[in-house]
Design a protein around this motif. Structure first.
Motif, short mmCIF file in Angstrom:
data_model
loop_
_atom_site.label_atom_id
_atom_site.label_comp_id
_atom_site.label_asym_id
_atom_site.label_seq_id
_atom_site.Cartn_x
_atom_site.Cartn_y
_atom_site.Cartn_z
N UNK B 259 0.82 -1.22 0.00
CA UNK B 259 0.00 0.00 0.00
C UNK B 259 0.85 1.26 0.00
N UNK B 260 2.15 1.08 -0.07
CA UNK B 260 3.02 2.23 -0.15
C UNK B 260 3.41 2.82 1.19
N UNK B 261 3.05 2.15 2.27
CA UNK B 261 3.47 2.67 3.58
C UNK B 261 4.87 2.16 3.89
N UNK B 262 5.64 2.99 4.53
CA UNK B 262 7.01 2.61 4.81
C UNK B 262 7.16 2.19 6.26
N UNK B 263 7.95 1.15 6.43
CA UNK B 263 8.18 0.62 7.77
C UNK B 263 9.64 0.77 8.12
N UNK B 264 9.99 1.37 9.23
CA UNK B 264 9.13 1.86 10.30
C UNK B 264 8.75 3.33 10.18
N UNK B 265 9.08 3.99 9.07
CA UNK B 265 8.84 5.43 9.00
C UNK B 265 7.37 5.80 9.20
N UNK B 266 6.49 5.10 8.46
CA UNK B 266 5.06 5.41 8.59
C UNK B 266 4.38 4.58 9.67
N UNK B 267 4.76 3.32 9.72
CA UNK B 267 4.12 2.42 10.68
C UNK B 267 5.17 1.56 11.38
N UNK B 268 5.02 1.42 12.69
CA UNK B 268 5.91 0.54 13.46
C UNK B 268 5.22 -0.80 13.70
N UNK B 269 6.01 -1.84 13.64
CA UNK B 269 5.44 -3.18 13.82
C UNK B 269 6.27 -3.97 14.82
N UNK B 270 5.57 -4.68 15.72
CA UNK B 270 6.26 -5.58 16.63
C UNK B 270 5.67 -6.98 16.51
N UNK B 324 9.67 -12.74 29.01
CA UNK B 324 9.93 -12.20 27.67
C UNK B 324 10.91 -11.03 27.75
N UNK B 325 11.56 -10.77 26.64
CA UNK B 325 12.28 -9.50 26.56
C UNK B 325 12.25 -9.05 25.11
N UNK B 326 12.47 -7.77 24.94
CA UNK B 326 12.34 -7.20 23.60
C UNK B 326 13.61 -7.36 22.80
N UNK B 327 13.45 -7.76 21.55
CA UNK B 327 14.58 -7.81 20.63
C UNK B 327 14.39 -6.66 19.64
N UNK B 328 15.19 -5.61 19.82
CA UNK B 328 15.01 -4.43 18.97
C UNK B 328 15.72 -4.63 17.65
N UNK B 329 14.98 -4.59 16.58
CA UNK B 329 15.61 -4.63 15.27
C UNK B 329 15.12 -3.43 14.47
N UNK B 330 14.51 -3.65 13.34
CA UNK B 330 14.28 -2.48 12.48
C UNK B 330 12.84 -2.10 12.21
N UNK B 331 11.90 -2.89 12.70
CA UNK B 331 10.52 -2.64 12.25
C UNK B 331 9.73 -1.66 13.11
N UNK B 332 10.38 -1.15 14.14
CA UNK B 332 9.68 -0.18 14.98
C UNK B 332 10.58 1.02 15.25
N UNK B 333 9.96 2.21 15.24
CA UNK B 333 10.74 3.43 15.46
C UNK B 333 9.86 4.49 16.11
N UNK B 334 10.48 5.60 16.44
CA UNK B 334 9.72 6.68 17.08
C UNK B 334 8.58 7.15 16.20
#
Lengths: 335, 335
Positions: B259-270, B324-334
């Motif tokens: 749909x043309x949305x950019x990740x993580x710029x437009x939408x963050x995903x976990x 659990x603990x978080x594994x920070x990679x690239x799909x989520x941002x401010x």
DNA sequence: TTGTAGGCGTTATCAT
DNA sequence: ATGATAACGCCTACAA
């Protein structure tokens, strides 16, 4: 756990009668039957499969040998086997061989000790004559990943040479002339076959493939990264990458993306196997389909039919060969 | 296949003597020993595991119940179990339950019929009281995915509520306020727990989560696509997506990218689980780690220790909870 | 050191 | 319709 004698005692009958209601093969009077069933439920009795196996000389068990359970490719295979086995009321016994001849043999022996009636084995390391010997000894023995002429009717296999050709033909058709190949460092024959297929195709297309354009890595994500990085360090330039499997291909995608190369604009990539992953990654992977699910089903049915008492004698004498085909997705484009 | 009697006859000794060299528990004269070993090799004799089980009342077998072999998460689990079992010389028997209470029970019963001494079961559908009953009946019974107070020492489990919190806390810390959740349509308690964790966290952060912001799909790639598309069709806007698992998350990535949305710029995903896939996809998935390999190892050791004759009585009375603990990679941002 | 005999839990064959 | 009994392949006292 309660035995059949306990049940018999509680129900006030002989073990034989209990056995009869268990197998429901002979008529038992309704009253005693219900009495026995009550006793079974009360004691939570579960017939001992080992005792049954011993006397009936049949275990209803199919053994599976794969190199590792954690690999999606083998997990899929095991899953398909279990699926058709379940329908035929067969238990599945999985053993792993880890690409090691000794371990593979141990796995098979252990399956024999369990008196598996059928066996579907994916052997990467055992010598052909050992496998032939095994096949002759074990009635329900089926090989799922290689073709051996002497036991061709027991072979369900995939044409890896054709698979290599498919990859290379496609890249050639897209106009690529600078091609590199990422193979596996494990000494497995399917890698060799694929490489042969690639070589055949490329030479037909008059494309050169010098040895330095072939890199070897572990057959996974990390191995893909390392192999492609190695090639780049060597100063080798290319517009197309042929990978031993999908996992390596994702490693390549990741490494090249990190370097600012765009896929497929700058570099085209083709994977192998078409595991789930290939659909998931970005860009979606163009890859060679290895129809392992269908093959596993076929192998299981074959193994089971080999041991069936009502075995249809019209067992055709041919082997079961499966052909690759290309799944075009997004990771490869015109040069 | 040859029996111990055949071997005895060929070697000119009694079956007992053959048995002695097999178990190598009693001293046998060197000459007869070599003679017997030759006979064993010649006949390709393999001791019948069922006969052994019968007389020794021990099978050295551990049963595993999972919902499906093909799922990478469960494949990893089965693989870890097999790994530690192998080290202890235990056979692994895998049965699948397919999220269905009846099938799960059938799987367990079949494992019981095989007289598995230990069992590691991942039960999604069976009621707690059934599981409690099973645990009391079967000495080596260990649950790997849930906590039941009455049998706490048999539970190796993961804190799903905390997992939900981790996801939501992270998104909140990144400044997201428009959050949607993709859950599974399968009725499994872990989904509920994660949702509860998410709700707790979000309300603490004063972030609203209306019911329409929660979509349900099959717990895979396709389900992720469909669920997120459904949300978009409803006209719901969002900057963050919390997914039930990694496979759904990859579906979301794919759908949004289309749909043309950019990740993580437009939408963050976990995502959730941190299966291999999470590292492979693009962008690499930020996800919640579910340490299934470590847990599976622990569960296997626990199950095996429960049936060990030299069982150390200092078995602590607590359960085995993993966080659990978080594994920070690239799909989520401010935001 | 080696052989004999009994039994593990079940089914199948005879009887009854 | 039901009960004894033998047998499946192996191990383990007990004897020799």
């Amino acid at each position: 756990m309660a035995t059949i004698k306990d049940v018999a005692k509680l129900a006030g009958v002989s073990p034989a009668t209990v056995s009869r209601v268990l197998s429901s093969t002979v008529v038992v009077s309704p009253k005693t039957k219900t009495r026995i069933e009550k006793a079974i439920a009360e004691l939570d009795f579960r017939p001992n499969a080992h005792a049954r196996a011993l006397v009936s000389k049949s275990t209803h068990t199919i053994g599976v040998v794969i190199s590792q359970l954690a690999d999606p490719f083998f997990a899929q295979m095991a899953s398909s086997i279990e699926d058709v086995a379940k329908k035929r009321k067969f238990q599945v016994l999985v053993s792993t061989g880890s690409l090691d001849a000794q371990k593979e043999l141990t796995a098979i022996k252990s399956l024999q000790a369990q008196r598996c009636e059928a066996m579907v084995v994916n052997s990467k390391a055992l010598a052909d004559d050992v496998l032939i010997d095994l096949a002759q000894r074990i009635p329900g023995f089926v090989l799922i990943n290689k073709f051996i002429p002497q036991i061709s009717q027991r072979c369900v296999w995939f044409d890896n040479v054709a698979g290599g050709k498919v990859m290379a033909d496609y890249m050639a058709s897209l106009g690529h002339a600078n091609i590199v190949v990422l193979s596996t460092k494990e000494r497995v024959y399917d890698a060799t076959h694929r490489l042969n297929g690639i070589r055949q195709s490329l030479s037909q297309h008059n494309i050169n493939l010098p040895d330095q354009h072939i890199a070897y890595g572990s057959p996974d994500y990390a191995g893909g990264r390392e192999a492609i990085e190695h090639l780049i360090e060597q100063g080798i330039t290319f517009t197309a990458v042929l990978c031993y499997n999908d996992a390596m291909a994702t490693g390549v995608i990741s490494a090249l993306t990190d370097l600012g190369r765009r896929i497929p604009d700058d570099v085209s990539i083709v994977g192998f196997d078409d595991v789930l992953l290939a659909k998931y990654c970005m860009p979606k992977l163009t890859t060679v389909k290895y129809p392992i699910d269908i093959m596993a089903r076929k192998a299981t049915e074959l193994a089971l039919s080999l041991i069936a008492k009502d075995r249809p004698l019209n067992q055709s004498d041919k082997d079961y060969q499966y052909k690759p085909f290309l799944v075009k997705r997004e990771s490869a484009a015109k040069c």
